[in-house]
Design a protein around this motif. Structure first.
Motif, PDB file in Angstrom:
ATOM      1  N   SER A 120      20.891  13.989  -3.065  1.00 19.32           N
ATOM      2  CA  SER A 120      20.478  14.173  -4.460  1.00 19.32           C
ATOM      3  C   SER A 120      20.886  15.552  -4.975  1.00 19.32           C
ATOM      4  O   SER A 120      21.352  15.695  -6.108  1.00 19.32           O
ATOM      5  CB  SER A 120      18.958  14.001  -4.576  1.00 19.32           C
ATOM      6  OG  SER A 120      18.523  14.255  -5.893  1.00 19.32           O
ATOM      7  N   PHE A 121      20.737  16.568  -4.134  1.00 23.11           N
ATOM      8  CA  PHE A 121      21.008  17.946  -4.543  1.00 23.11           C
ATOM      9  C   PHE A 121      22.501  18.249  -4.654  1.00 23.11           C
ATOM     10  O   PHE A 121      22.958  18.863  -5.620  1.00 23.11           O
ATOM     11  CB  PHE A 121      20.356  18.908  -3.548  1.00 23.11           C
ATOM     12  CG  PHE A 121      20.681  20.361  -3.757  1.00 23.11           C
ATOM     13  CD1 PHE A 121      20.203  21.041  -4.869  1.00 23.11           C
ATOM     14  CD2 PHE A 121      21.474  21.041  -2.841  1.00 23.11           C
ATOM     15  CE1 PHE A 121      20.520  22.380  -5.070  1.00 23.11           C
ATOM     16  CE2 PHE A 121      21.779  22.386  -3.030  1.00 23.11           C
ATOM     17  CZ  PHE A 121      21.309  23.052  -4.152  1.00 23.11           C
ATOM     18  N   ASN A 142      17.374  14.324   0.269  1.00 24.29           N
ATOM     19  CA  ASN A 142      17.302  15.546  -0.532  1.00 24.29           C
ATOM     20  C   ASN A 142      18.698  16.148  -0.712  1.00 24.29           C
ATOM     21  O   ASN A 142      19.077  16.575  -1.799  1.00 24.29           O
ATOM     22  CB  ASN A 142      16.389  16.576   0.138  1.00 24.29           C
ATOM     23  CG  ASN A 142      14.925  16.243  -0.013  1.00 24.29           C
ATOM     24  OD1 ASN A 142      14.542  15.434  -0.856  1.00 24.29           O
ATOM     25  ND2 ASN A 142      14.087  16.860   0.810  1.00 24.29           N
ATOM     26  N   GLU A 187      14.520  11.762   4.799  1.00 24.25           N
ATOM     27  CA  GLU A 187      14.132  12.513   3.614  1.00 24.25           C
ATOM     28  C   GLU A 187      15.003  13.753   3.430  1.00 24.25           C
ATOM     29  O   GLU A 187      15.407  14.085   2.311  1.00 24.25           O
ATOM     30  CB  GLU A 187      12.656  12.900   3.698  1.00 24.25           C
ATOM     31  CG  GLU A 187      12.123  13.505   2.413  1.00 24.25           C
ATOM     32  CD  GLU A 187      10.604  13.518   2.353  1.00 24.25           C
ATOM     33  OE1 GLU A 187      10.051  14.484   1.806  1.00 24.25           O
ATOM     34  OE2 GLU A 187       9.963  12.559   2.848  1.00 24.25           O
ATOM     35  N   GLN A 188      15.302  14.435   4.531  1.00 31.79           N
ATOM     36  CA  GLN A 188      16.191  15.595   4.428  1.00 31.79           C
ATOM     37  C   GLN A 188      17.591  15.165   3.965  1.00 31.79           C
ATOM     38  O   GLN A 188      18.207  15.820   3.120  1.00 31.79           O
ATOM     39  CB  GLN A 188      16.282  16.319   5.772  1.00 31.79           C
ATOM     40  CG  GLN A 188      15.026  17.093   6.138  1.00 31.79           C
ATOM     41  CD  GLN A 188      15.294  18.138   7.192  1.00 31.79           C
ATOM     42  OE1 GLN A 188      16.270  18.867   7.127  1.00 31.79           O
ATOM     43  NE2 GLN A 188      14.417  18.219   8.185  1.00 31.79           N
ATOM     44  N   PHE A 227      15.952  24.235  -0.387  1.00 29.65           N
ATOM     45  CA  PHE A 227      14.661  23.562  -0.204  1.00 29.65           C
ATOM     46  C   PHE A 227      13.735  24.202   0.828  1.00 29.65           C
ATOM     47  O   PHE A 227      12.511  24.135   0.677  1.00 29.65           O
ATOM     48  CB  PHE A 227      14.891  22.100   0.234  1.00 29.65           C
ATOM     49  CG  PHE A 227      15.364  21.194  -0.852  1.00 29.65           C
ATOM     50  CD1 PHE A 227      14.478  20.636  -1.770  1.00 29.65           C
ATOM     51  CD2 PHE A 227      16.704  20.861  -0.953  1.00 29.65           C
ATOM     52  CE1 PHE A 227      14.917  19.781  -2.763  1.00 29.65           C
ATOM     53  CE2 PHE A 227      17.163  20.012  -1.945  1.00 29.65           C
ATOM     54  CZ  PHE A 227      16.268  19.469  -2.861  1.00 29.65           C
ATOM     55  N   TYR A 237       7.711  21.745   0.970  1.00 32.19           N
ATOM     56  CA  TYR A 237       8.260  21.737   2.324  1.00 32.19           C
ATOM     57  C   TYR A 237       7.970  23.049   3.037  1.00 32.19           C
ATOM     58  O   TYR A 237       7.944  24.116   2.423  1.00 32.19           O
ATOM     59  CB  TYR A 237       9.776  21.503   2.275  1.00 32.19           C
ATOM     60  CG  TYR A 237      10.152  20.132   1.781  1.00 32.19           C
ATOM     61  CD1 TYR A 237       9.951  19.006   2.577  1.00 32.19           C
ATOM     62  CD2 TYR A 237      10.675  19.954   0.505  1.00 32.19           C
ATOM     63  CE1 TYR A 237      10.280  17.740   2.123  1.00 32.19           C
ATOM     64  CE2 TYR A 237      11.010  18.688   0.041  1.00 32.19           C
ATOM     65  CZ  TYR A 237      10.804  17.588   0.857  1.00 32.19           C
ATOM     66  OH  TYR A 237      11.123  16.334   0.401  1.00 32.19           O
ATOM     67  N   LYS A 272       7.510  13.945   1.033  1.00 33.10           N
ATOM     68  CA  LYS A 272       7.574  13.001  -0.064  1.00 33.10           C
ATOM     69  C   LYS A 272       7.201  11.598   0.398  1.00 33.10           C
ATOM     70  O   LYS A 272       6.634  10.814  -0.361  1.00 33.10           O
ATOM     71  CB  LYS A 272       8.971  12.987  -0.683  1.00 33.10           C
ATOM     72  CG  LYS A 272       9.043  12.169  -1.972  1.00 33.10           C
ATOM     73  CD  LYS A 272      10.413  12.277  -2.628  1.00 33.10           C
ATOM     74  CE  LYS A 272      10.464  11.464  -3.903  1.00 33.10           C
ATOM     75  NZ  LYS A 272      10.204  10.026  -3.661  1.00 33.10           N
ATOM     76  N   THR A 287      21.744  22.963   0.993  1.00 33.20           N
ATOM     77  CA  THR A 287      20.505  22.197   0.838  1.00 33.20           C
ATOM     78  C   THR A 287      19.334  22.913   1.505  1.00 33.20           C
ATOM     79  O   THR A 287      18.251  23.032   0.926  1.00 33.20           O
ATOM     80  CB  THR A 287      20.666  20.791   1.447  1.00 33.20           C
ATOM     81  OG1 THR A 287      21.687  20.087   0.744  1.00 33.20           O
ATOM     82  CG2 THR A 287      19.360  20.005   1.375  1.00 33.20           C
TER      83      THR A 287
END
Length: 226
Positions: free
Chosen positions: A163-164, A160, A156-157, A209, A18, A1, A205
């Motif tokens: 957010s998740f 993610n 970023e991980q 993902f 990913y 991203k 997560t």
């Protein structure tokens, strides 16, 4: 991203997909007894190197070890005894009198690495410019708390996961001081419940993902749309 945003790519035309890190059908088996006696922090990389944060891990641990007299630091990954960089690491270890507390295990099989991750106090991902970080995702999949530099793919991980799941899935650090504080925090029994919550969210997560199946389905959808 991060790459998607950097080049101002367009949703609907361009996609973030990913890499698949794990098989969602994986059945994990861990030994009840830890392969290493006592508590330990873990560094894993295909090759032990400066760019993958090996020096940052050692410097952080060497300062942390001045207060904590029991924990160890384990390096898993390829290294060469005569390599100039490896000798630099050994010089730091000798200077700080950590010969019996910093262990180089060399390369291990996937099952061995997963078992070591499961028993580690935390996984150290301290490279500054990590594109993604396969080992970060693998550590989280194996119930290992990640202490990670809050930059690039590691951030970023973490983002993610936040957010998740709605909560942090690892401990974000920006420098050596932060890393030392995170290592201290991990070993405090009063934080065990919070750590277990982070580990559970991190594993979910990864399963959401970063599976081979999610990757394959995402690629297939693009072809179907075209």
């Amino acid at each position: 991203k991060g790459i998607f945003d950097h080049f101002n790519l367009k949703k609907g035309k361009d996609y973030v997909i990913y890499d698949g890190v794990i098989d969602e059908n994986t059945i994990l088996h861990y030994s009840e007894k830890s392969p290493i006696e006592g508590k330990f922090f873990l560094y894993v990389s295909g090759t032990i190197s400066e760019k993958k944060g090996a020096t940052n891990a050692l410097i952080s641990f060497s300062q942390f070890a001045k207060e904590d007299k029991n924990s160890k630091l384990l390096y898993v990954g390829l290294y060469y005894q005569r390599d100039v960089y490896f000798q630099k690491l050994k010089a730091i270890i000798k200077k700080e009198a950590l010969d019996d507390r910093v262990l180089f295990l060399g390369r291990k099989s996937t099952s061995e690495v997963y078992n070591i991750m499961y028993h580690a106090s935390a996984f150290l991902m301290l490279s500054k410019f990590e594109g993604f970080g396969f080992t970060t995702a693998e550590a989280m999949f194996n119930h290992c708390l990640v202490i990670g530099r809050n930059t690039a793919g590691t951030k970023e991980q973490f983002d993610n996961g936040l957010s998740f799941s709605g909560n942090e899935i690892g401990l974000r650090v920006n420098n050596v001081k932060d890393t030392i504080e995170a290592m201290k925090w991990v070993l405090q029994p009063c934080h065990s419940e919070e750590i277990n919550k982070m580990k559970a969210s991190a594993k979910k997560t990864v399963e959401h993902f970063y599976t081979y199946q999610k990757y394959s389905r995402s690629i297939s959808r693009i072809y179907e749309n075209i």
